[in-house]
Design a protein around this motif. Structure first.
Motif, PDB file in Angstrom:
ATOM      1  N   PRO A 138       0.841  -1.192   0.000  1.00  0.00           N
ATOM      2  CA  PRO A 138       0.000   0.000   0.000  1.00  0.00           C
ATOM      3  C   PRO A 138       0.877   1.243   0.000  1.00  0.00           C
ATOM      4  CG  PRO A 138       0.076  -0.973   2.190  1.00  0.00           C
ATOM      5  CD  PRO A 138       0.830  -1.901   1.274  1.00  0.00           C
ATOM      6  N   GLU A 139       0.448   2.265  -0.698  1.00  0.00           N
ATOM      7  CA  GLU A 139       1.217   3.496  -0.733  1.00  0.00           C
ATOM      8  C   GLU A 139       1.237   4.129   0.661  1.00  0.00           C
ATOM      9  OE1 GLU A 139       2.869   4.800  -3.209  1.00  0.00           O
ATOM     10  OE2 GLU A 139       2.334   3.320  -4.703  1.00  0.00           O
ATOM     11  N   THR A 140       2.387   4.469   1.132  1.00  0.00           N
ATOM     12  CA  THR A 140       2.512   5.100   2.452  1.00  0.00           C
ATOM     13  C   THR A 140       3.271   6.418   2.362  1.00  0.00           C
ATOM     14  OG1 THR A 140       4.501   3.797   2.878  1.00  0.00           O
ATOM     15  CG2 THR A 140       2.419   2.912   3.713  1.00  0.00           C
ATOM     16  N   GLU A 141       3.529   6.910   1.156  1.00  0.00           N
ATOM     17  CA  GLU A 141       4.220   8.192   0.981  1.00  0.00           C
ATOM     18  C   GLU A 141       3.589   8.955  -0.168  1.00  0.00           C
ATOM     19  OE1 GLU A 141       6.498   9.695   2.716  1.00  0.00           O
ATOM     20  OE2 GLU A 141       6.777   8.078   4.162  1.00  0.00           O
ATOM     21  N   LEU A 142       3.485  10.265  -0.008  1.00  0.00           N
ATOM     22  CA  LEU A 142       3.056  11.128  -1.104  1.00  0.00           C
ATOM     23  C   LEU A 142       4.255  11.414  -1.996  1.00  0.00           C
ATOM     24  CD1 LEU A 142       0.784  13.744   0.699  1.00  0.00           C
ATOM     25  CD2 LEU A 142       0.052  12.082  -1.026  1.00  0.00           C
ATOM     26  N   THR A 143       4.108  11.171  -3.283  1.00  0.00           N
ATOM     27  CA  THR A 143       5.192  11.398  -4.241  1.00  0.00           C
ATOM     28  C   THR A 143       4.999  12.746  -4.909  1.00  0.00           C
ATOM     29  OG1 THR A 143       5.426   9.031  -4.645  1.00  0.00           O
ATOM     30  CG2 THR A 143       6.322  10.514  -6.309  1.00  0.00           C
ATOM     31  N   GLY A 144       6.070  13.516  -4.984  1.00  0.00           N
ATOM     32  CA  GLY A 144       6.012  14.799  -5.661  1.00  0.00           C
ATOM     33  C   GLY A 144       6.509  15.931  -4.782  1.00  0.00           C
ATOM     34  N   ASP A 145       6.905  17.021  -5.440  1.00  0.00           N
ATOM     35  CA  ASP A 145       7.425  18.189  -4.736  1.00  0.00           C
ATOM     36  C   ASP A 145       6.710  19.464  -5.145  1.00  0.00           C
ATOM     37  OD1 ASP A 145       9.551  16.915  -3.210  1.00  0.00           O
ATOM     38  OD2 ASP A 145      10.503  16.552  -5.138  1.00  0.00           O
ATOM     39  N   VAL A 317       3.399  15.182 -12.158  1.00  0.00           N
ATOM     40  CA  VAL A 317       3.039  14.120 -13.099  1.00  0.00           C
ATOM     41  C   VAL A 317       4.262  13.362 -13.619  1.00  0.00           C
ATOM     42  CG1 VAL A 317       2.032  13.652 -15.376  1.00  0.00           C
ATOM     43  CG2 VAL A 317       0.827  15.119 -13.748  1.00  0.00           C
ATOM     44  N   PRO A 318       5.351  14.018 -14.045  1.00  0.00           N
ATOM     45  CA  PRO A 318       6.487  13.242 -14.559  1.00  0.00           C
ATOM     46  C   PRO A 318       7.080  12.265 -13.545  1.00  0.00           C
ATOM     47  CG  PRO A 318       6.674  15.534 -15.244  1.00  0.00           C
ATOM     48  CD  PRO A 318       5.553  15.475 -14.264  1.00  0.00           C
ATOM     49  N   VAL A 319       7.278  12.710 -12.302  1.00  0.00           N
ATOM     50  CA  VAL A 319       7.887  11.821 -11.314  1.00  0.00           C
ATOM     51  C   VAL A 319       6.945  10.675 -10.965  1.00  0.00           C
ATOM     52  CG1 VAL A 319       7.131  13.164  -9.311  1.00  0.00           C
ATOM     53  CG2 VAL A 319       9.167  11.738  -9.135  1.00  0.00           C
ATOM     54  N   LEU A 320       5.626  10.954 -10.910  1.00  0.00           N
ATOM     55  CA  LEU A 320       4.667   9.890 -10.662  1.00  0.00           C
ATOM     56  C   LEU A 320       4.631   8.899 -11.814  1.00  0.00           C
ATOM     57  CD1 LEU A 320       1.713  11.952  -9.120  1.00  0.00           C
ATOM     58  CD2 LEU A 320       2.914  10.084  -7.981  1.00  0.00           C
ATOM     59  N   ALA A 321       4.634   9.417 -13.040  1.00  0.00           N
ATOM     60  CA  ALA A 321       4.589   8.534 -14.209  1.00  0.00           C
ATOM     61  C   ALA A 321       5.810   7.623 -14.253  1.00  0.00           C
ATOM     62  CB  ALA A 321       4.495   9.367 -15.487  1.00  0.00           C
ATOM     63  N   ARG A 322       6.990   8.186 -14.008  1.00  0.00           N
ATOM     64  CA  ARG A 322       8.207   7.357 -14.014  1.00  0.00           C
ATOM     65  C   ARG A 322       8.167   6.301 -12.903  1.00  0.00           C
ATOM     66  NH1 ARG A 322      10.985  12.599 -14.845  1.00  0.00           N
ATOM     67  NH2 ARG A 322      11.668  12.734 -17.021  1.00  0.00           N
ATOM     68  N   LEU A 323       7.676   6.707 -11.720  1.00  0.00           N
ATOM     69  CA  LEU A 323       7.598   5.772 -10.599  1.00  0.00           C
ATOM     70  C   LEU A 323       6.665   4.606 -10.920  1.00  0.00           C
ATOM     71  CD1 LEU A 323       8.099   5.011  -7.591  1.00  0.00           C
ATOM     72  CD2 LEU A 323       6.128   6.465  -7.025  1.00  0.00           C
ATOM     73  N   PHE A 325       5.612   3.596 -13.857  1.00  0.00           N
ATOM     74  CA  PHE A 325       6.079   2.826 -15.004  1.00  0.00           C
ATOM     75  C   PHE A 325       7.196   1.873 -14.585  1.00  0.00           C
ATOM     76  CE2 PHE A 325       8.017   2.325 -19.297  1.00  0.00           C
ATOM     77  CZ  PHE A 325       6.883   1.867 -19.941  1.00  0.00           C
ATOM     78  N   ALA A 326       8.083   2.336 -13.701  1.00  0.00           N
ATOM     79  CA  ALA A 326       9.158   1.473 -13.202  1.00  0.00           C
ATOM     80  C   ALA A 326       8.580   0.315 -12.388  1.00  0.00           C
ATOM     81  CB  ALA A 326      10.133   2.277 -12.360  1.00  0.00           C
ATOM     82  N   ARG A 327       7.560   0.597 -11.578  1.00  0.00           N
ATOM     83  CA  ARG A 327       6.933  -0.472 -10.793  1.00  0.00           C
ATOM     84  C   ARG A 327       6.256  -1.486 -11.700  1.00  0.00           C
ATOM     85  NH1 ARG A 327       3.883   2.661  -5.822  1.00  0.00           N
ATOM     86  NH2 ARG A 327       5.755   3.315  -4.675  1.00  0.00           N
ATOM     87  N   ALA A 328       5.601  -1.006 -12.755  1.00  0.00           N
ATOM     88  CA  ALA A 328       4.946  -1.915 -13.689  1.00  0.00           C
ATOM     89  C   ALA A 328       5.969  -2.818 -14.370  1.00  0.00           C
ATOM     90  CB  ALA A 328       4.154  -1.122 -14.727  1.00  0.00           C
ATOM     91  N   ALA A 329       7.132  -2.248 -14.701  1.00  0.00           N
ATOM     92  CA  ALA A 329       8.192  -3.043 -15.327  1.00  0.00           C
ATOM     93  C   ALA A 329       8.714  -4.094 -14.351  1.00  0.00           C
ATOM     94  CB  ALA A 329       9.324  -2.131 -15.794  1.00  0.00           C
ATOM     95  N   ASP A 330       8.926  -3.701 -13.097  1.00  0.00           N
ATOM     96  CA  ASP A 330       9.405  -4.654 -12.089  1.00  0.00           C
ATOM     97  C   ASP A 330       8.406  -5.783 -11.884  1.00  0.00           C
ATOM     98  OD1 ASP A 330      11.702  -3.204 -11.707  1.00  0.00           O
ATOM     99  OD2 ASP A 330      10.968  -2.134  -9.928  1.00  0.00           O
ATOM    100  N   ALA A 331       7.115  -5.445 -11.840  1.00  0.00           N
ATOM    101  CA  ALA A 331       6.084  -6.458 -11.594  1.00  0.00           C
ATOM    102  C   ALA A 331       5.999  -7.461 -12.733  1.00  0.00           C
ATOM    103  CB  ALA A 331       4.731  -5.784 -11.376  1.00  0.00           C
ATOM    104  N   SER A 332       6.241  -6.998 -13.969  1.00  0.00           N
ATOM    105  CA  SER A 332       6.143  -7.891 -15.125  1.00  0.00           C
ATOM    106  C   SER A 332       7.460  -8.561 -15.463  1.00  0.00           C
ATOM    107  CB  SER A 332       5.647  -7.100 -16.343  1.00  0.00           C
ATOM    108  OG  SER A 332       6.605  -6.116 -16.730  1.00  0.00           O
TER     109      SER A 332
END
Length: 459
Positions: A138-145, A317-323, A325-332
Motif C-alpha cells: 500500500p502506498e505510504t508516501e506522497l510522491t512529488g514536490d 506528473v512526470p515523477v509519478l509517471a516514471r515511478l 512505469f518502473a513499478r509496472a516493469a518490475d512487476a512484469s
C-alpha cells in the motif's frame, strides 16, 4: 495438508475429549498440560491454531501469560481461549491481548468447530493480504514536490503525532488513503492496527454489524467489529458521506464515549481508537441537504486536510509517471523503458479525471501494450487516443504538414505559438512556472504571449 492444533489444558479428560473431536474432523493435534510444555511445542513447530485453557494448575504461567508470550512471538497464529469459570471481563481482556475467541466450558461441539474453522480462515486471509502487501505494497508516501503536496506533507507531519481526528477531502483516486496511512505511520499508534471500512461499497444493512460487531448468540460466536479490531490503532472511515444516517447517529455516541455495545449485547466495550475519515463530497452541502449529521461532521473534522487533484499538481506528473512505469516493469519482469519528453509533457497537459489512480493504471497499460522494443522510448503517439488527442497542438503536429511553404517569420511564429501554448497547458496556465521552464523573464514572456495572441495565463 491437515491443520495442526496445539491443545493446552491441565485436565487430561478435557484434552482427550477435544482431541477426539478434532481428530474426527481431520485435524492433527499436539497436547500440553502446562506453560513449559506448551511454549516448547509452540517454539518447536508453529501450529495452525492454539486452543488454550485460562486456568492451568501447577503451571508457571496461566493461560493469559501463555497468550501474551505466544502472541509476542507470532501474532499470526490464532489462539482460542477456553474456561469453565470465565467472566465477561476475562473474555474482553483475552480478546484485547490478541485471542481470536473465548469459549466457555462445556462448549457445544458445533460451535467449537465453527470457531476453529473461522479462525483458520481469518489467519489464511491475513497471510494472503500480507503477501499482497509485500508484492505491491500500500502506498505510504506522497510522491512529488509541487507546492500543494509539499504543504500537505508539512501539515501531516504536524497533525500525525497529536492523535486528533482528521478528515481528508479530495477527488476520487487522488490518494486519500495514502494520506491516512501516512498519518498513522507517523503517529504514536504506528505499531497498532490500521483498519479500513469502505463506506461506499458496504451494504447499508451491514454497517452497524461491521462497525460494532455482534455478540455471541446460540451457536454463532461473537464477532468483533472494526472499532474493536482497531483498538490501540487507527480506523479509517473511507468515503464517510456514504454512511447511513441512522448509523451516523450511533457512531456519534461511540466517538463521544469511546465505547459501544455489540449488536445483541448489553455490555459497553471501551476502545482507544483514532478515527480518520475521507470524503470526495462537500460535506457542508450534504449537511444542508439533510444527508449528513452536523454533529458527526464536527467530531470527525477536528483537523481538515484537502488533497489536491492531479491536475492541480501537474509538476508532479512526470515523477509519478516514471515511478508507476518502473513499478509496472518490475512487476512484469520486463526491462525498463524511458518515457520521452513529449510523452511526459502530454501527460502533464492532460486533466486526469481519474487522478493518480488513472495515471497508475495507464502506466500498467503502457507496460503491456506499448509497441516497440524493450529499449525504445515511449512516445506520445503510443498513448491512448483520449490522452494523446487532448495533447497540445505541438505534440500532435502532422509530420506531413507543408511547413516549408511558409516564410521563415510565419513558420517561426507558428512554432513559438504552438510551443508556448503547449507549455502553458503543461503547467496549468501558470506564467511563472512556464517562464522558469522556457528560460525567459516573466515580463518578456508576457510580451511574447501578447504579440502571438496567446492569453488566459495565470500569474
Amino acid at each position: 495438508m491437515a491443520h495442526e492444533i496445539l491443545l493446552i489444558d491441565d485436565e487430561p479428560d478435557i484434552r482427550m475429549a477435544v482431541d477426539g473431536i478434532l481428530q474426527d474432523e481431520g485435524y492433527e493435534t499436539r497436547q500440553a498440560a502446562d506453560s513449559d510444555a506448551a511454549l516448547a511445542l509452540f517454539r518447536a513447530r508453529r501450529p495452525a491454531l492454539v486452543m488454550l485453557d485460562i486456568w492451568l494448575q501447577g503451571s508457571k504461567l496461566d493461560g493469559i501469560g501463555i497468550l501474551e508470550a505466544m502472541h509476542a512471538e507470532d501474532p499470526s497464529v490464532p489462539i482460542v481461549m477456553m474456561s469453565g469459570h470465565g467472566t465477561i471481563e476475562m473474555a474482553v481482556s483475552a480478546i484485547q491481548l490478541g485471542a481470536y475467541e473465548f469459549l466457555e466450558k462445556p462448549f457445544n461441539t458445533d460451535r467449537l468447530l465453527l470457531v476453529i474453522r473461522r479462525a483458520l480462515e481469518a489467519a489464511s486471509l491475513a497471510r494472503e493480504n500480507a503477501e499482497l502487501r509485500l508484492r505491491a505494497g500500500p502506498e505510504t508516501e506522497l510522491t512529488g514536490d509541487s507546492p500543494a503536496i509539499s504543504a500537505l506533507r508539512a501539515a501531516i507531519e504536524k497533525v500525525a503525532p497529536t492523535g486528533s481526528r482528521v478528515q481528508i477531502s479530495g477527488a476520487a483516486g487522488a490518494g486519500k488513503e495514502v494520506v491516512a496511512r501516512m498519518i498513522h505511520a507517523q503517529s504514536r499508534r504506528a505499531d497498532g492496527p490500521f483498519v479500513v471500512l469502505n463506506c461506499a461499497t458496504l451494504n447499508p444493512a451491514r454497517f452497524e454489524e461491521e462497525l460494532f460487531g455482534t455478540e455471541a448468540a446460540q451457536d454463532v460466536p461473537r464477532r468483533a467489529g472494526v472499532l474493536e479490531r482497531a483498538h490501540g490503532g487507527t480506523l479509517l472511515l473511507d468515503e464517510v458521506s456514504d454512511m447511513p444516517l441512522e448509523t451516523q447517529g450511533k457512531i456519534v455516541r461511540a466517538l463521544q464515549d469511546s465505547s459501544f455495545e455489540r449488536l445483541g449485547g448489553a455490555t459497553r466495550v471501551k476502545v482507544d481508537v483514532r478515527v480518520i475519515s475521507t470524503t470526495n463530497r462537500d460535506l457542508q452541502a450534504e449537511i444542508a441537504a439533510g444527508r449528513f449529521r452536523e454533529d458527526l461532521f464536527y467530531r470527525l473534522a477536528v483537523v481538515p486536510l484537502r488533497l489536491p487533484s492531479l491536475r492541480e499538481r501537474r509538476d508532479d506528473v512526470p515523477v509519478l509517471a516514471r515511478l508507476f512505469f518502473a513499478r509496472a516493469a518490475d512487476a512484469s519482469g520486463a526491462p525498463g523503458r524511458d518515457l520521452s519528453t513529449d510523452t511526459l509533457a502530454t501527460l502533464q497537459a492532460y486533466d486526469w479525471p481519474g487522478n493518480v489512480r488513472q495515471l497508475r493504471n495507464l502506466m500498467d497499460w503502457l507496460q503491456i501494450m506499448a509497441p516497440g522494443g524493450p529499449h525504445d522510448p515511449i512516445r506520445a503517439d503510443m498513448l491512448p487516443p483520449e490522452i494523446s488527442g487532448a495533447a497540445p497542438v505541438l505534440f500532435n503536429a502532422d509530420p506531413s504538414a507543408d511547413v516549408m511553404a511558409l516564410p521563415l517569420r510565419e513558420a517561426r511564429d507558428l512554432f513559438e505559438t504552438q510551443y508556448l501554448q503547449a507549455q502553458l497547458l503543461r503547467f496549468g496556465g501558470n506564467i511563472s512556472r512556464t517562464s522558469q521552464f522556457v528560460g525567459m523573464e516573466r515580463s518578456a514572456l508576457h510580451r511574447k504571449l501578447k504579440q502571438l495572441g496567446v492569453g488566459d495565463e495565470k500569474a
